[in-house]
Design a protein around this motif. Structure first.
Motif, PDB file in Angstrom:
ATOM      1  N   LYS A  14      -7.441 -50.071  57.681  1.00  0.00           N
ATOM      2  CA  LYS A  14      -8.591 -50.976  57.632  1.00  0.00           C
ATOM      3  C   LYS A  14      -9.054 -51.228  56.210  1.00  0.00           C
ATOM      4  O   LYS A  14      -9.176 -52.376  55.789  1.00  0.00           O
ATOM      5  N   SER A  15      -9.332 -50.151  55.480  1.00  0.00           N
ATOM      6  CA  SER A  15      -9.709 -50.385  54.092  1.00  0.00           C
ATOM      7  C   SER A  15      -9.231 -49.232  53.232  1.00  0.00           C
ATOM      8  O   SER A  15      -9.573 -48.083  53.458  1.00  0.00           O
ATOM      9  N   GLY A  16      -8.405 -49.580  52.256  1.00  0.00           N
ATOM     10  CA  GLY A  16      -7.820 -48.566  51.402  1.00  0.00           C
ATOM     11  C   GLY A  16      -6.673 -49.154  50.615  1.00  0.00           C
ATOM     12  O   GLY A  16      -6.512 -50.376  50.550  1.00  0.00           O
ATOM     13  N   ARG A  17      -5.873 -48.292  50.060  1.00  0.00           N
ATOM     14  CA  ARG A  17      -4.824 -48.722  49.142  1.00  0.00           C
ATOM     15  C   ARG A  17      -3.729 -49.561  49.792  1.00  0.00           C
ATOM     16  O   ARG A  17      -3.004 -50.264  49.104  1.00  0.00           O
ATOM     17  N   LEU A  18      -3.574 -49.437  51.118  1.00  0.00           N
ATOM     18  CA  LEU A  18      -2.490 -50.181  51.771  1.00  0.00           C
ATOM     19  C   LEU A  18      -2.973 -51.472  52.422  1.00  0.00           C
ATOM     20  O   LEU A  18      -2.166 -52.294  52.860  1.00  0.00           O
ATOM     21  N   ARG A  55      -8.178 -46.067  60.293  1.00  0.00           N
ATOM     22  CA  ARG A  55      -7.882 -45.140  59.194  1.00  0.00           C
ATOM     23  C   ARG A  55      -6.372 -44.942  59.120  1.00  0.00           C
ATOM     24  O   ARG A  55      -5.705 -44.839  60.141  1.00  0.00           O
ATOM     25  N   ASP A  56      -5.846 -44.826  57.917  1.00  0.00           N
ATOM     26  CA  ASP A  56      -4.389 -44.671  57.802  1.00  0.00           C
ATOM     27  C   ASP A  56      -3.890 -43.420  58.524  1.00  0.00           C
ATOM     28  O   ASP A  56      -2.811 -43.422  59.117  1.00  0.00           O
ATOM     29  N   ASP A  57      -4.730 -42.370  58.519  1.00  0.00           N
ATOM     30  CA  ASP A  57      -4.329 -41.106  59.143  1.00  0.00           C
ATOM     31  C   ASP A  57      -4.126 -41.229  60.652  1.00  0.00           C
ATOM     32  O   ASP A  57      -3.460 -40.399  61.262  1.00  0.00           O
ATOM     33  N   GLN A  75       4.691 -43.129  53.976  1.00  0.00           N
ATOM     34  CA  GLN A  75       5.639 -42.119  54.480  1.00  0.00           C
ATOM     35  C   GLN A  75       5.061 -40.710  54.362  1.00  0.00           C
ATOM     36  O   GLN A  75       5.363 -39.840  55.179  1.00  0.00           O
ATOM     37  N   ASN A  76       4.227 -40.491  53.357  1.00  0.00           N
ATOM     38  CA  ASN A  76       3.585 -39.184  53.180  1.00  0.00           C
ATOM     39  C   ASN A  76       2.735 -38.813  54.400  1.00  0.00           C
ATOM     40  O   ASN A  76       2.871 -37.720  54.955  1.00  0.00           O
ATOM     41  N   VAL A  77       1.891 -39.749  54.821  1.00  0.00           N
ATOM     42  CA  VAL A  77       1.016 -39.506  55.976  1.00  0.00           C
ATOM     43  C   VAL A  77       1.853 -39.392  57.253  1.00  0.00           C
ATOM     44  O   VAL A  77       1.609 -38.549  58.115  1.00  0.00           O
ATOM     45  N   GLY A 103       2.609 -49.467  48.005  1.00  0.00           N
ATOM     46  CA  GLY A 103       1.990 -48.161  48.274  1.00  0.00           C
ATOM     47  C   GLY A 103       2.807 -47.017  47.714  1.00  0.00           C
ATOM     48  O   GLY A 103       2.804 -45.911  48.249  1.00  0.00           O
ATOM     49  N   LYS A 104       3.509 -47.306  46.611  1.00  0.00           N
ATOM     50  CA  LYS A 104       4.369 -46.250  46.055  1.00  0.00           C
ATOM     51  C   LYS A 104       3.533 -45.183  45.353  1.00  0.00           C
ATOM     52  O   LYS A 104       2.621 -45.498  44.594  1.00  0.00           O
ATOM     53  N   CYS A 105       3.839 -43.949  45.629  1.00  0.00           N
ATOM     54  CA  CYS A 105       3.161 -42.839  44.959  1.00  0.00           C
ATOM     55  C   CYS A 105       4.030 -41.601  45.108  1.00  0.00           C
ATOM     56  O   CYS A 105       5.047 -41.637  45.793  1.00  0.00           O
ATOM     57  N   ARG A 106       3.639 -40.552  44.428  1.00  0.00           N
ATOM     58  CA  ARG A 106       4.386 -39.301  44.570  1.00  0.00           C
ATOM     59  C   ARG A 106       3.421 -38.177  44.893  1.00  0.00           C
ATOM     60  O   ARG A 106       2.261 -38.208  44.472  1.00  0.00           O
ATOM     61  N   ASP A 170      -0.983 -32.899  45.285  1.00  0.00           N
ATOM     62  CA  ASP A 170      -1.757 -34.095  45.602  1.00  0.00           C
ATOM     63  C   ASP A 170      -0.972 -35.352  45.232  1.00  0.00           C
ATOM     64  O   ASP A 170       0.009 -35.290  44.490  1.00  0.00           O
ATOM     65  N   LEU A 171      -1.450 -36.490  45.742  1.00  0.00           N
ATOM     66  CA  LEU A 171      -0.813 -37.770  45.419  1.00  0.00           C
ATOM     67  C   LEU A 171      -1.163 -38.181  43.993  1.00  0.00           C
ATOM     68  O   LEU A 171      -2.300 -38.040  43.566  1.00  0.00           O
ATOM     69  N   VAL A 172      -0.167 -38.698  43.302  1.00  0.00           N
ATOM     70  CA  VAL A 172      -0.339 -39.099  41.916  1.00  0.00           C
ATOM     71  C   VAL A 172       0.238 -40.491  41.763  1.00  0.00           C
ATOM     72  O   VAL A 172       1.291 -40.794  42.321  1.00  0.00           O
ATOM     73  N   SER A 173      -0.448 -41.379  41.052  1.00  0.00           N
ATOM     74  CA  SER A 173       0.258 -42.594  40.650  1.00  0.00           C
ATOM     75  C   SER A 173       0.314 -42.702  39.134  1.00  0.00           C
ATOM     76  O   SER A 173       1.388 -42.866  38.571  1.00  0.00           O
ATOM     77  N   THR A 174      -0.823 -42.553  38.427  1.00  0.00           N
ATOM     78  CA  THR A 174      -0.739 -42.606  36.955  1.00  0.00           C
ATOM     79  C   THR A 174      -0.859 -41.226  36.303  1.00  0.00           C
ATOM     80  O   THR A 174      -0.388 -41.024  35.196  1.00  0.00           O
TER      81      THR A 174
HETATM   82  P1  ATP Z   1      -8.519 -44.020  55.036  1.00  0.00           P
HETATM   83  O1  ATP Z   1      -9.971 -44.333  54.925  1.00  0.00           O
HETATM   84  O2  ATP Z   1      -7.760 -45.119  55.716  1.00  0.00           O
HETATM   85  O3  ATP Z   1      -8.239 -42.662  55.628  1.00  0.00           O
HETATM   86  P2  ATP Z   1      -7.530 -42.839  52.551  1.00  0.00           P
HETATM   87  O4  ATP Z   1      -8.626 -42.645  51.576  1.00  0.00           O
HETATM   88  O5  ATP Z   1      -6.994 -41.676  53.305  1.00  0.00           O
HETATM   89  O6  ATP Z   1      -7.967 -44.034  53.533  1.00  0.00           O
HETATM   90  P3  ATP Z   1      -5.997 -44.302  50.542  1.00  0.00           P
HETATM   91  O7  ATP Z   1      -6.524 -43.628  49.332  1.00  0.00           O
HETATM   92  O8  ATP Z   1      -6.395 -45.709  50.795  1.00  0.00           O
HETATM   93  O9  ATP Z   1      -6.245 -43.448  51.871  1.00  0.00           O
HETATM   94  O10 ATP Z   1      -4.408 -44.194  50.480  1.00  0.00           O
HETATM   95  C1  ATP Z   1      -3.611 -44.645  51.525  1.00  0.00           C
HETATM   96  C2  ATP Z   1      -2.163 -44.413  51.163  1.00  0.00           C
HETATM   97  O11 ATP Z   1      -1.841 -45.186  50.006  1.00  0.00           O
HETATM   98  C3  ATP Z   1      -1.755 -43.000  50.774  1.00  0.00           C
HETATM   99  O12 ATP Z   1      -1.567 -42.150  51.876  1.00  0.00           O
HETATM  100  C4  ATP Z   1      -0.444 -43.280  50.049  1.00  0.00           C
HETATM  101  O13 ATP Z   1       0.597 -43.474  50.979  1.00  0.00           O
HETATM  102  C5  ATP Z   1      -0.725 -44.596  49.337  1.00  0.00           C
HETATM  103  N1  ATP Z   1      -0.993 -44.448  47.883  1.00  0.00           N
HETATM  104  C6  ATP Z   1      -0.427 -45.186  46.927  1.00  0.00           C
HETATM  105  N2  ATP Z   1      -0.827 -44.822  45.703  1.00  0.00           N
HETATM  106  C7  ATP Z   1      -1.681 -43.828  45.845  1.00  0.00           C
HETATM  107  C8  ATP Z   1      -2.446 -43.037  44.936  1.00  0.00           C
HETATM  108  N3  ATP Z   1      -2.382 -43.194  43.624  1.00  0.00           N
HETATM  109  N4  ATP Z   1      -3.261 -42.110  45.422  1.00  0.00           N
HETATM  110  C9  ATP Z   1      -3.359 -41.973  46.746  1.00  0.00           C
HETATM  111  N5  ATP Z   1      -2.635 -42.686  47.670  1.00  0.00           N
HETATM  112  C10 ATP Z   1      -1.800 -43.598  47.232  1.00  0.00           C
END
Ligand code: ATP
Ligand code: ZN
Length: 226
Positions: A14-18, A55-57, A75-77, A103-106, A170-174
């Motif tokens: 709904k609202s977030g990075r994807l 929610r993505d989860d 793919q992480n979730v 949505g690329k991240c590590r 944790d997830l990292v992008s930069t």
């Molecule tokens: P929600 O409210 O839907 O639960 P959230 O806060 O859990 O949102 P986001 O931060 O929007 O989730 O991240 C959603 C997905 O975006 C992550 O699970 C991951 O796959 C991807 N993603 C890409 N880059 C990043 C990053 N730098 N940090 C976190 N997640 C990232």
């Protein structure tokens, strides 16, 4: 109630990075819809498709339980949820149709920057703060290493300074967030991007045909991007 609706249900964040990229992709597939702020469901105007915004989860389980037909999720979730549901003997199968390239991240291990780090085995018995204990556990098991779980679903990066954990995963992008918290990235344990998944149970012919059409368009959209 199971998903026997004739309309194809697609779950997106709904609202977030994807969200933005997911919405844009659905538009590029020729699905016309209007999203209203507080609505869970948007009905497509030109195709028998409903878009579910959650929610993505929640997306992996909605697909694994067959409540929705398709989902777009990191793919992480997805894999964390799969491992969790397998451990709980819940339905955990799905079909991964196509990795989507956004949505690329590590997912990385990080330790306080003044600490030495040579190998993951050094973390044996340490407390690690993470939202992804199963992905981390699977990775460390490959090094015959175990850890104590400090499960945090936010503010993971402050745990070491707060004295709650020795390290984080944790997830990292930069890397800027890590640096701001006095941490250094020492090992990438998982690389992720958004992916399109489908429920395991076969689709009735009309739905399958619609999915086939969407998949053909998707291949076109993705190859035009390259
Ligand atoms: P929600 O409210 O839907 O639960 P959230 O806060 O859990 O949102 P986001 O931060 O929007 O989730 O991240 C959603 C997905 O975006 C992550 O699970 C991951 O796959 C991807 N993603 C890409 N880059 C990043 C990053 N730098 N940090 C976190 N997640 C990232
Ligand atoms: Zn989330």
């Amino acid at each position: 109630m199971t998903n026997d609706s004739n309309r194809l249900r697609i779950a997106i964040q709904k609202s977030g990075r994807l969200s933005r990229d997911s919405e844009k992709l659905l538009s590029q597939l020729g699905i016309r819809f209007v999203l209203r702020d507080n609505r869970l469901i948007a009905h497509a105007e030109n195709l028998p498709i409903d878009i579910l915004r959650v929610r993505d989860d929640d997306i992996p389980a909605l697909v694994m339980d067959g409540i929705v037909d398709l989902g777009i999720v990191g793919q992480n979730v997805l894999e964390e949820c799969e491992l969790e549901r397998q451990a709980d003997s819940l339905p955990a199968s799905y079909r991964e149709l196509q990795a989507l390239g956004f949505g690329k991240c590590r997912l990385s291990l990080a330790v306080p920057e003044d600490e030495s780090f040579a190998s993951a085995t050094e973390l044996n018995g340490k407390i690690i703060a993470t939202s992804y204990p199963r992905l981390l556990g699977r990775y460390l098991a490959g090094f015959n290493t175990s850890f104590r779980n400090c499960q945090l679903n936010g503010s993971v990066e402050v745990a070491p300074r707060a004295g709650l954990a020795d390290a984080i995963c944790d997830l990292v992008s930069t890397g800027a967030t890590l640096e701001a918290n006095g941490l250094k990235e020492v090992e990438v344990i998982y690389r992720s991007q958004a992916t399109l998944i489908a429920r395991e149970r076969p689709f009735e012919p009309a739905k399958q045909q619609l999915i086939d059409t969407l998949m053909t368009r998707l291949k076109g959209v993705l190859s035009a991007r390259e």
